[in-house]
Each structure stands twice: as structure tokens, then as C-alpha cells.
Design a protein around this motif. Structure first.
Motif, mmCIF file in Angstrom:
data_model
loop_
_atom_site.group_PDB
_atom_site.id
_atom_site.type_symbol
_atom_site.label_atom_id
_atom_site.label_comp_id
_atom_site.label_asym_id
_atom_site.label_seq_id
_atom_site.Cartn_x
_atom_site.Cartn_y
_atom_site.Cartn_z
ATOM 1 N N ALA A 206 2.369 18.335 -1.259
ATOM 2 C CA ALA A 206 2.727 19.207 -0.148
ATOM 3 C C ALA A 206 4.239 19.330 0.034
ATOM 4 O O ALA A 206 4.700 20.004 0.963
ATOM 5 N N GLY A 207 5.019 18.683 -0.837
ATOM 6 C CA GLY A 207 6.468 18.767 -0.745
ATOM 7 C C GLY A 207 7.068 17.854 0.298
ATOM 8 O O GLY A 207 8.239 18.021 0.675
ATOM 9 N N LYS A 208 6.295 16.881 0.757
ATOM 10 C CA LYS A 208 6.808 15.929 1.743
ATOM 11 C C LYS A 208 7.569 14.811 1.041
ATOM 12 O O LYS A 208 7.409 14.576 -0.156
ATOM 13 N N ARG A 209 8.373 14.078 1.840
ATOM 14 C CA ARG A 209 9.202 13.022 1.265
ATOM 15 C C ARG A 209 8.920 11.688 1.938
ATOM 16 O O ARG A 209 8.396 11.634 3.056
ATOM 17 N N ILE A 210 9.283 10.619 1.222
ATOM 18 C CA ILE A 210 9.087 9.255 1.713
ATOM 19 C C ILE A 210 10.445 8.580 1.831
ATOM 20 O O ILE A 210 11.302 8.709 0.948
ATOM 21 N N ALA A 211 10.639 7.870 2.927
ATOM 22 C CA ALA A 211 11.858 7.088 3.127
ATOM 23 C C ALA A 211 11.518 5.610 3.034
ATOM 24 O O ALA A 211 10.521 5.156 3.609
ATOM 25 N N VAL A 212 12.329 4.863 2.320
ATOM 26 C CA VAL A 212 12.128 3.428 2.154
ATOM 27 C C VAL A 212 13.087 2.681 3.079
ATOM 28 O O VAL A 212 14.308 2.859 2.995
ATOM 29 N N ALA A 213 12.525 1.865 3.967
ATOM 30 C CA ALA A 213 13.335 0.997 4.825
ATOM 31 C C ALA A 213 13.402 -0.363 4.131
ATOM 32 O O ALA A 213 12.675 -1.306 4.480
ATOM 33 N N ALA A 214 14.265 -0.479 3.122
ATOM 34 C CA ALA A 214 14.290 -1.663 2.261
ATOM 35 C C ALA A 214 14.703 -2.921 3.004
ATOM 36 O O ALA A 214 14.392 -4.033 2.562
ATOM 37 N N HIS A 215 15.405 -2.764 4.136
ATOM 38 C CA HIS A 215 15.825 -3.945 4.897
ATOM 39 C C HIS A 215 14.676 -4.560 5.685
ATOM 40 O O HIS A 215 14.796 -5.666 6.199
ATOM 41 N N VAL A 216 13.558 -3.846 5.759
ATOM 42 C CA VAL A 216 12.366 -4.366 6.441
ATOM 43 C C VAL A 216 11.447 -4.946 5.368
ATOM 44 O O VAL A 216 10.872 -4.214 4.562
ATOM 45 N N VAL A 217 11.301 -6.262 5.355
ATOM 46 C CA VAL A 217 10.509 -6.938 4.323
ATOM 47 C C VAL A 217 9.245 -7.500 4.963
ATOM 48 O O VAL A 217 9.307 -8.277 5.922
ATOM 49 N N VAL A 218 8.098 -7.094 4.428
ATOM 50 C CA VAL A 218 6.804 -7.437 5.020
ATOM 51 C C VAL A 218 5.961 -8.219 4.016
ATOM 52 O O VAL A 218 5.610 -7.690 2.967
ATOM 53 N N PRO A 219 5.607 -9.475 4.310
ATOM 54 C CA PRO A 219 4.693 -10.229 3.436
ATOM 55 C C PRO A 219 3.254 -9.704 3.560
ATOM 56 O O PRO A 219 2.792 -9.392 4.658
ATOM 57 N N HIS A 220 2.598 -9.611 2.434
ATOM 58 C CA HIS A 220 1.218 -9.111 2.416
ATOM 59 C C HIS A 220 0.519 -9.657 1.183
ATOM 60 O O HIS A 220 1.094 -9.655 0.086
ATOM 61 N N GLU A 221 -0.713 -10.120 1.354
ATOM 62 C CA GLU A 221 -1.476 -10.637 0.214
ATOM 63 C C GLU A 221 -2.272 -9.498 -0.422
ATOM 64 O O GLU A 221 -3.153 -8.917 0.212
ATOM 65 N N LEU A 222 -1.931 -9.187 -1.665
ATOM 66 C CA LEU A 222 -2.651 -8.161 -2.416
ATOM 67 C C LEU A 222 -3.799 -8.818 -3.178
ATOM 68 O O LEU A 222 -3.576 -9.661 -4.048
ATOM 69 N N SER A 223 -5.009 -8.425 -2.854
ATOM 70 C CA SER A 223 -6.195 -9.132 -3.356
ATOM 71 C C SER A 223 -6.255 -9.194 -4.872
ATOM 72 O O SER A 223 -6.590 -10.227 -5.455
ATOM 73 N N ILE A 224 -5.914 -8.095 -5.543
ATOM 74 C CA ILE A 224 -6.088 -8.044 -6.985
ATOM 75 C C ILE A 224 -5.179 -9.024 -7.713
ATOM 76 O O ILE A 224 -5.458 -9.436 -8.844
ATOM 77 N N LEU A 225 -4.084 -9.461 -7.086
ATOM 78 C CA LEU A 225 -3.162 -10.384 -7.746
ATOM 79 C C LEU A 225 -3.716 -11.802 -7.806
ATOM 80 O O LEU A 225 -3.202 -12.630 -8.561
ATOM 81 N N ASP A 226 -4.720 -12.087 -7.010
ATOM 82 C CA ASP A 226 -5.357 -13.408 -7.038
ATOM 83 C C ASP A 226 -6.832 -13.219 -6.717
ATOM 84 O O ASP A 226 -7.361 -13.735 -5.740
ATOM 85 N N ARG A 227 -7.509 -12.448 -7.560
ATOM 86 C CA ARG A 227 -8.865 -12.004 -7.235
ATOM 87 C C ARG A 227 -9.864 -13.149 -7.122
ATOM 88 O O ARG A 227 -10.826 -13.058 -6.369
ATOM 89 N N GLU A 228 -9.650 -14.230 -7.859
ATOM 90 C CA GLU A 228 -10.599 -15.333 -7.791
ATOM 91 C C GLU A 228 -10.629 -15.985 -6.406
ATOM 92 O O GLU A 228 -11.659 -16.490 -5.973
ATOM 93 N N ASN A 229 -9.487 -15.979 -5.720
ATOM 94 C CA ASN A 229 -9.402 -16.610 -4.404
ATOM 95 C C ASN A 229 -9.458 -15.621 -3.248
ATOM 96 O O ASN A 229 -9.706 -16.013 -2.108
ATOM 97 N N ARG A 230 -9.216 -14.342 -3.524
ATOM 98 C CA ARG A 230 -9.129 -13.356 -2.451
ATOM 99 C C ARG A 230 -10.236 -12.319 -2.474
ATOM 100 O O ARG A 230 -10.347 -11.505 -1.554
ATOM 101 N N MET A 231 -11.041 -12.306 -3.536
ATOM 102 C CA MET A 231 -12.071 -11.287 -3.664
ATOM 103 C C MET A 231 -13.372 -11.931 -4.135
ATOM 104 O O MET A 231 -13.368 -12.963 -4.807
ATOM 105 N N SER A 232 -14.474 -11.284 -3.805
ATOM 106 C CA SER A 232 -15.758 -11.643 -4.406
ATOM 107 C C SER A 232 -15.924 -10.792 -5.669
ATOM 108 O O SER A 232 -15.302 -9.727 -5.799
ATOM 109 N N PRO A 233 -16.764 -11.223 -6.611
ATOM 110 C CA PRO A 233 -17.000 -10.386 -7.792
ATOM 111 C C PRO A 233 -17.524 -8.995 -7.437
ATOM 112 O O PRO A 233 -17.149 -8.012 -8.081
ATOM 113 N N GLU A 234 -18.352 -8.914 -6.386
ATOM 114 C CA GLU A 234 -18.890 -7.615 -6.002
ATOM 115 C C GLU A 234 -17.796 -6.698 -5.471
ATOM 116 O O GLU A 234 -17.779 -5.505 -5.769
ATOM 117 N N ARG A 235 -16.875 -7.248 -4.677
ATOM 118 C CA ARG A 235 -15.772 -6.421 -4.187
ATOM 119 C C ARG A 235 -14.873 -5.995 -5.344
ATOM 120 O O ARG A 235 -14.374 -4.867 -5.368
#
Length: 318
Positions: A206-235
Motif C-alpha cells: 500500500a506504499g506505507k512506511r515503517i519507522a524503527v525506534a532502535a533505542h527502544v529494546v524489548v525482550p521477547h521469547e520467540l518460540s521457534i528459537l527454542d521449540r523443545e522448551n517453548r512449543m508442543s510438537p502439535e503447535r
């Protein structure tokens, strides 16, 4: 003709929870702390909790500024986010903040994001403001699709407006309400996995743009990076199927090849690292499906599954 400046008008935050008490989830705890840290005279911030717990749950008392909605049929993310978009429009909010339950917001998050919103309020092409999201020491968002298909994370010093094919995770994204409405909201063909990828793809188209606020750092657990502990096989299986359907429908042949190579690499890495056999099996099954089932048949099955899911969902309870 010059577009008049757009007012910030405050933020409506929507937090989606699943089998977790809203008052106890990390996103809610840190969001409320960030609200408490706002200076006097800041634009208003309100909160909606969307509870995807199957069959609902008895909830603890929530602050007055929090509105609770139960989605007992567990429709994923796109539908609660779209419902919150409507509430943001009705309430006159300029921005929608999307969160899942596992994001840890810094104490100054809202102050910093409101500051960024004021910076870009006069540029209606800026549809999203996103922080830098990390899982441990690894930056996981935002990123761009080089050539429209190969994801590369932006460097830590990348800030401000970014170029085409930019993307980010749903959680902690600040979205301009008017821009999101122009798209018709989130694409509910991808109710959970890849709902964010599809949204940012549509913004780019649609021609829209994204701005990155790089000074704002947010911790977040991404499931796929540790799927054995964060995901079930079905998920994990569901995530791979949803990923396949998105790439089948929207990312082209090179994108599908990149996903196939990535999946082969993941399977080999799983064997070498001693990953649980059940996860290796899911990866191998998905590889076989992508190699042996025609793309048109995969898409047809996805549409059939969506129709079945739509019939089974219960209306939300206020």
C-alpha cells in the motif's frame, strides 16, 4: 495539497493471552508499569485483554482502564486485533499497540513510543513504529525481505524510516489506526502464525512506511528459537503448515525455495544436536508434504481448514 498534521490521540493496547491469568502475564505486568511511568499530561492509554483460553477462565480483578473480552473459541491473533482496531476507532485513538503475553516492556516503553508517534504524526505514510526486539542477545525484529523473500534482521544501529519489504513481529508494534483501517485490518486468512508477516507485506504493497525506534529494546521469547522448551510438537506442526500456506499464497517461487532450504537445514541441525525425535518427525513430515503435495492442493486444504475453523468459533463474551 498538504496533508494536515495528524494528532497522536493516544494508544489503545491489546494484549492477547492464552491459558494465563491476564494480571499475571508478563506483557500486562510490564505494560501497566509503563503506563504508571508516563508523565502527567501524556496522551491517554487504554488496554483491552483478549483471552483466547478455550472455554474461558475465571479471571482476577483487573484495573479500571482494562477491558476484558473472552474468545472461548481461540481464534488466534488477527480477529482480536481487528476487534481492538474497531474499538480504537470508536474511542478516537490514533495508535493501536499489539501485544502477546510473553513480551517484557521496559519501563519507559510507552513514553518513548509516544515520543516517536509525535515525531511521525504529520506523515500519514508512516503506518507502524516498531522497537528493536531481542531474544537473549539475539536481535529478532525488525527485519527486511531482501528481494522480497530472504529475511535479514536490521543492524542494531538502524533507526528511523526504513526501506521497502520491511517487517516486524506483532508484539510491541505500534500501528497507526487510520493506516490499518485502509488495509481493512489484519488478514484473517492467517489468524495466528504469519499474521504479522502478512500485515507488513500489505503495508508495503500500500506504499506505507515503517519507522524503527532502535533505542527502544524489548525482550521477547520467540518460540521457534527454542521449540523443545517453548512449543508442543502439535503447535510446531501447525506453525509449519501456516508458514507453508503463507509462502504458497504470497511469497513467490524464490520464497518457497528459501523456506524449503531452511526446513532441510533445520532437520539436519535437529539430528546433529540430538533434538527430540518427535520434533524431528514433524519437520520431516512437513518436508515430505511440501515436496510431494501440489501447491494448489495445499492452498485448497488451507482454505478448507479456515472454513471449518470459522464455523467452530464462539462469539466473544464481554
Amino acid at each position: 495539497m498538504t496533508t494536515p498534521p495528524l494528532s497522536c490521540n493516544g494508544i489503545l493496547a491489546v494484549v492477547v493471552v492464552y491459558k494465563t491469568q491476564p494480571a499475571d502475564c508478563l506483557s500486562m505486568i510490564t505494560l501497566m508499569a509503563s503506563i504508571a511511568n508516563l508523565p502527567a499530561g501524556s496522551p491517554p492509554v487504554s488496554v483491552i485483554v483478549a483471552d483466547n483460553t478455550p472455554n474461558g477462565q475465571q479471571i482476577k480483578q483487573l484495573p479500571n482502564l482494562v477491558r476484558y473480552t473472552a474468545y472461548e473459541g481461540n481464534p488466534g491473533l488477527a480477529r482480536p486485533y481487528n476487534d481492538a482496531l474497531l474499538q480504537a476507532e470508536l474511542g478516537g485513538f490514533g495508535w493501536l499497540l499489539t501485544l502477546d503475553q510473553d513480551t517484557s516492556l521496559p519501563g519507559t516503553f510507552l513514553r518513548d513510543m509516544l515520543g516517536a508517534a509525535r515525531t511521525y504524526q504529520g506523515d500519514s505514510t508512516v503506518a507502524a513504529i516498531v522497537p528493536r526486539i531481542v531474544d537473549g542477545q539475539r536481535v529478532i525484529s525488525p527485519f527486511r525481505y531482501v528481494g522480497g523473500f530472504l529475511p535479514i534482521v536490521y543492524s542494531t544501529n538502524k533507526s528511523g524510516l526504513v526501506g521497502p519489504h520491511a517487517s516486524a513481529l506483532n508484539s510491541a508494534s505500534l500501528l497507526r489506526v487510520s493506516a490499518l483501517r485502509e488495509l481493512g485490518g489484519y488478514d484473517e486468512s492467517f489468524p495466528l502464525h504469519n499474521s504479522d508477516t502478512r500485515l507488513y507485506q500489505q503495508l508495503n504493497e500500500a506504499g506505507k512506511r515503517i519507522a524503527v525506534a532502535a533505542h527502544v529494546v524489548v525482550p521477547h521469547e520467540l518460540s521457534i528459537l527454542d521449540r523443545e522448551n517453548r512449543m508442543s510438537p502439535e503447535r510446531y506442526r501447525r506453525m509449519l503448515e501456516d508458514e507453508c500456506e503463507f509462502w504458497d499464497s504470497h511469497m513467490g517461487m524464490l520464497g518457497r525455495m528459501e523456506r524449503l532450504v531452511r526446513l532441510v537445514g533445520r532437520y539436519c541441525k535437529g539430528i546433529l544436536s540430538g533434538e527430540q525425535v518427535m520434533f524431528q518427525r514433524v519437520t520431516l513430515e512437513e518436508l515430505r508434504r511440501r515436496l510431494l503435495t501440489r501447491r494448489t492442493n495445499r492452498i485448497r486444504r488451507h482454505l478448507s481448514n479456515l472454513a471449518q475453523i470459522g464455523q467452530s468459533l464462539l462469539p466473544p463474551k464481554q
